[in-house]
Design a protein around this motif. Structure first.
Motif, PDB file in Angstrom:
ATOM      1  N   LEU A  84       0.830  -1.211   0.000  1.00 37.31           N
ATOM      2  CA  LEU A  84       0.000   0.000   0.000  1.00 37.31           C
ATOM      3  C   LEU A  84       0.864   1.261   0.000  1.00 37.31           C
ATOM      4  O   LEU A  84       0.561   2.226  -0.688  1.00 37.31           O
ATOM      5  CB  LEU A  84      -0.946  -0.004   1.201  1.00 37.31           C
ATOM      6  CG  LEU A  84      -2.075  -1.037   1.166  1.00 37.31           C
ATOM      7  CD1 LEU A  84      -2.858  -0.995   2.458  1.00 37.31           C
ATOM      8  CD2 LEU A  84      -2.986  -0.794  -0.019  1.00 37.31           C
ATOM      9  N   ASP A  85       1.967   1.235   0.776  1.00 33.97           N
ATOM     10  CA  ASP A  85       2.871   2.385   0.799  1.00 33.97           C
ATOM     11  C   ASP A  85       3.501   2.603  -0.574  1.00 33.97           C
ATOM     12  O   ASP A  85       3.617   3.731  -1.048  1.00 33.97           O
ATOM     13  CB  ASP A  85       3.969   2.188   1.846  1.00 33.97           C
ATOM     14  CG  ASP A  85       3.429   2.309   3.267  1.00 33.97           C
ATOM     15  OD1 ASP A  85       2.343   2.894   3.434  1.00 33.97           O
ATOM     16  OD2 ASP A  85       4.111   1.822   4.193  1.00 33.97           O
ATOM     17  N   SER A  86       3.915   1.521  -1.237  1.00 34.64           N
ATOM     18  CA  SER A  86       4.540   1.676  -2.544  1.00 34.64           C
ATOM     19  C   SER A  86       3.532   2.158  -3.593  1.00 34.64           C
ATOM     20  O   SER A  86       3.884   2.888  -4.505  1.00 34.64           O
ATOM     21  CB  SER A  86       5.205   0.370  -2.982  1.00 34.64           C
ATOM     22  OG  SER A  86       4.234  -0.638  -3.143  1.00 34.64           O
ATOM     23  N   LEU A  87       2.254   1.763  -3.462  1.00 30.15           N
ATOM     24  CA  LEU A  87       1.227   2.265  -4.385  1.00 30.15           C
ATOM     25  C   LEU A  87       1.039   3.770  -4.238  1.00 30.15           C
ATOM     26  O   LEU A  87       0.897   4.488  -5.236  1.00 30.15           O
ATOM     27  CB  LEU A  87      -0.106   1.547  -4.145  1.00 30.15           C
ATOM     28  CG  LEU A  87      -0.231   0.139  -4.720  1.00 30.15           C
ATOM     29  CD1 LEU A  87      -1.556  -0.478  -4.308  1.00 30.15           C
ATOM     30  CD2 LEU A  87      -0.118   0.174  -6.224  1.00 30.15           C
ATOM     31  N   ASP A  88       1.050   4.278  -3.016  1.00 28.73           N
ATOM     32  CA  ASP A  88       0.942   5.728  -2.809  1.00 28.73           C
ATOM     33  C   ASP A  88       2.137   6.461  -3.424  1.00 28.73           C
ATOM     34  O   ASP A  88       1.974   7.512  -4.043  1.00 28.73           O
ATOM     35  CB  ASP A  88       0.852   6.051  -1.310  1.00 28.73           C
ATOM     36  CG  ASP A  88      -0.495   5.672  -0.720  1.00 28.73           C
ATOM     37  OD1 ASP A  88      -1.472   5.558  -1.506  1.00 28.73           O
ATOM     38  OD2 ASP A  88      -0.572   5.479   0.510  1.00 28.73           O
ATOM     39  N   ALA A  89       3.323   5.900  -3.262  1.00 28.05           N
ATOM     40  CA  ALA A  89       4.516   6.524  -3.841  1.00 28.05           C
ATOM     41  C   ALA A  89       4.428   6.535  -5.363  1.00 28.05           C
ATOM     42  O   ALA A  89       4.771   7.530  -6.007  1.00 28.05           O
ATOM     43  CB  ALA A  89       5.771   5.783  -3.382  1.00 28.05           C
ATOM     44  N   ILE A  90       3.939   5.454  -5.946  1.00 26.66           N
ATOM     45  CA  ILE A  90       3.797   5.375  -7.408  1.00 26.66           C
ATOM     46  C   ILE A  90       2.763   6.384  -7.896  1.00 26.66           C
ATOM     47  O   ILE A  90       2.960   7.056  -8.915  1.00 26.66           O
ATOM     48  CB  ILE A  90       3.442   3.937  -7.834  1.00 26.66           C
ATOM     49  CG1 ILE A  90       4.654   3.031  -7.624  1.00 26.66           C
ATOM     50  CG2 ILE A  90       3.000   3.894  -9.287  1.00 26.66           C
ATOM     51  CD1 ILE A  90       4.369   1.565  -7.812  1.00 26.66           C
ATOM     52  N   ARG A  91       1.667   6.523  -7.177  1.00 26.01           N
ATOM     53  CA  ARG A  91       0.640   7.517  -7.565  1.00 26.01           C
ATOM     54  C   ARG A  91       1.213   8.930  -7.537  1.00 26.01           C
ATOM     55  O   ARG A  91       0.958   9.737  -8.440  1.00 26.01           O
ATOM     56  CB  ARG A  91      -0.562   7.413  -6.625  1.00 26.01           C
ATOM     57  CG  ARG A  91      -1.454   6.255  -6.912  1.00 26.01           C
ATOM     58  CD  ARG A  91      -2.721   6.310  -6.070  1.00 26.01           C
ATOM     59  NE  ARG A  91      -3.435   5.054  -6.183  1.00 26.01           N
ATOM     60  CZ  ARG A  91      -3.859   4.321  -5.178  1.00 26.01           C
ATOM     61  NH1 ARG A  91      -3.676   4.740  -3.937  1.00 26.01           N
ATOM     62  NH2 ARG A  91      -4.483   3.191  -5.372  1.00 26.01           N
ATOM     63  N   ASN A  92       1.966   9.248  -6.494  1.00 27.75           N
ATOM     64  CA  ASN A  92       2.579  10.584  -6.395  1.00 27.75           C
ATOM     65  C   ASN A  92       3.546  10.828  -7.550  1.00 27.75           C
ATOM     66  O   ASN A  92       3.577  11.914  -8.127  1.00 27.75           O
ATOM     67  CB  ASN A  92       3.310  10.747  -5.058  1.00 27.75           C
ATOM     68  CG  ASN A  92       2.347  10.892  -3.902  1.00 27.75           C
ATOM     69  OD1 ASN A  92       1.207  11.303  -4.092  1.00 27.75           O
ATOM     70  ND2 ASN A  92       2.797  10.532  -2.713  1.00 27.75           N
ATOM     71  N   ARG A  93       4.342   9.828  -7.887  1.00 33.13           N
ATOM     72  CA  ARG A  93       5.281   9.975  -9.004  1.00 33.13           C
ATOM     73  C   ARG A  93       4.535  10.176 -10.319  1.00 33.13           C
ATOM     74  O   ARG A  93       4.944  10.967 -11.173  1.00 33.13           O
ATOM     75  CB  ARG A  93       6.184   8.741  -9.092  1.00 33.13           C
ATOM     76  CG  ARG A  93       7.257   8.728  -8.006  1.00 33.13           C
ATOM     77  CD  ARG A  93       8.201   7.567  -8.147  1.00 33.13           C
ATOM     78  NE  ARG A  93       8.979   7.696  -9.363  1.00 33.13           N
ATOM     79  CZ  ARG A  93       9.668   6.705  -9.894  1.00 33.13           C
ATOM     80  NH1 ARG A  93       9.674   5.520  -9.327  1.00 33.13           N
ATOM     81  NH2 ARG A  93      10.351   6.879 -11.001  1.00 33.13           N
ATOM     82  N   MET A  94       3.420   9.450 -10.497  1.00 32.89           N
ATOM     83  CA  MET A  94       2.640   9.593 -11.729  1.00 32.89           C
ATOM     84  C   MET A  94       2.058  11.000 -11.835  1.00 32.89           C
ATOM     85  O   MET A  94       2.057  11.600 -12.919  1.00 32.89           O
ATOM     86  CB  MET A  94       1.527   8.539 -11.776  1.00 32.89           C
ATOM     87  CG  MET A  94       2.055   7.141 -12.087  1.00 32.89           C
ATOM     88  SD  MET A  94       0.782   5.884 -12.091  1.00 32.89           S
ATOM     89  CE  MET A  94      -0.185   6.370 -13.496  1.00 32.89           C
ATOM     90  N   GLU A  95       1.571  11.560 -10.749  1.00 37.06           N
ATOM     91  CA  GLU A  95       1.035  12.927 -10.758  1.00 37.06           C
ATOM     92  C   GLU A  95       2.132  13.939 -11.121  1.00 37.06           C
ATOM     93  O   GLU A  95       1.901  14.850 -11.912  1.00 37.06           O
ATOM     94  CB  GLU A  95       0.410  13.280  -9.402  1.00 37.06           C
ATOM     95  CG  GLU A  95      -0.889  12.571  -9.119  1.00 37.06           C
ATOM     96  CD  GLU A  95      -1.974  12.916 -10.123  1.00 37.06           C
ATOM     97  OE1 GLU A  95      -2.084  14.093 -10.524  1.00 37.06           O
ATOM     98  OE2 GLU A  95      -2.703  11.981 -10.518  1.00 37.06           O
TER      99      GLU A  95
END
Length: 199
Positions: A84-95
């Motif tokens: 879940l933590d890595s998914l949040d980091a990936i979402r932030n990078r995509m934004e």
């Protein structure tokens, strides 16, 4: 100094209006090309997003399946929290990447528009040449003027015409006003190609 009659001035304004209409047409073409580029970019970004989510889904299923096989419930809970933590980091990078992509597309659109206008062949009427680049005849409001370095001189031309006939007509009006040395020249990529036949 030559005297400009009112009818000649009106004709000159008409020619300037024609040139402005031509410029507006070119800007419309640029907007259309930019719209096509934006649409293709959006399609590409959507496809990349779908592919990314698909790969993330497969990765998540793999981790979930590996965790389920494990007999230790503690390690299973740690994997889910880490995931879940890595998914949040990936979402932030995509934004962040989306924002940078928008900024780069604006810059790219500007240079594409400039490149498009420079590649078109235009005709203009040269009225004067100077040895120095110290030209005080220019005004910020005169958009249909060209200052071109033609070794060893700097030439001053009026009008940006799509066809040679329009430029010749404008030259004829300038000659009637007293600019007897005016001539038509063709320009492309900010350089004079050649001096055209006046008739």
């Amino acid at each position: 100094m030559p005297f400009i009659e009112e009818s000649d001035l009106l004709d000159l304004h008409k020619d300037i209006d024609k040139a402005q209409i031509l410029n507006e047409r070119l800007l419309d073409q640029i907007k259309y090309k930019n719209k096509e580029l934006r649409n293709s970019k959006i399609q590409r970004n959507v496809l990349a997003g779908i592919t990314g989510f698909f790969l993330l889904g497969i990765f998540a299923l793999y981790i979930f399946d590996a965790g389920r096989r494990s007999n230790l419930t503690q390690s299973k809970n740690n994997l889910v929290v880490t995931d879940l933590d890595s998914l949040d980091a990936i979402r932030n990078r995509m934004e962040n990447l989306k924002l940078k992509n928008e900024e780069l597309s604006n810059i790219k659109e500007f240079y594409l528009a400039k490149e498009f206008l420079e590649k078109e062949k235009i005709y203009s009427v040269q009225v004067k040449s100077f040895v120095d680049n110290n030209i005080t005849l220019a005004s910020e409001s005169l958009t249909n003027t060209l200052f071109v370095k033609t070794n060893p001189f700097y030439s001053y031309s009026l009008g940006n015409f799509e066809t040679i006939e329009e430029a010749r007509s404008f030259r004829y009006q300038l000659v009637k006003m007293g600019f007897e040395d005016a001539f038509v020249a063709s320009y492309q990529n900010g350089k004079r190609i050649k001096i055209e036949d006046p008739y």
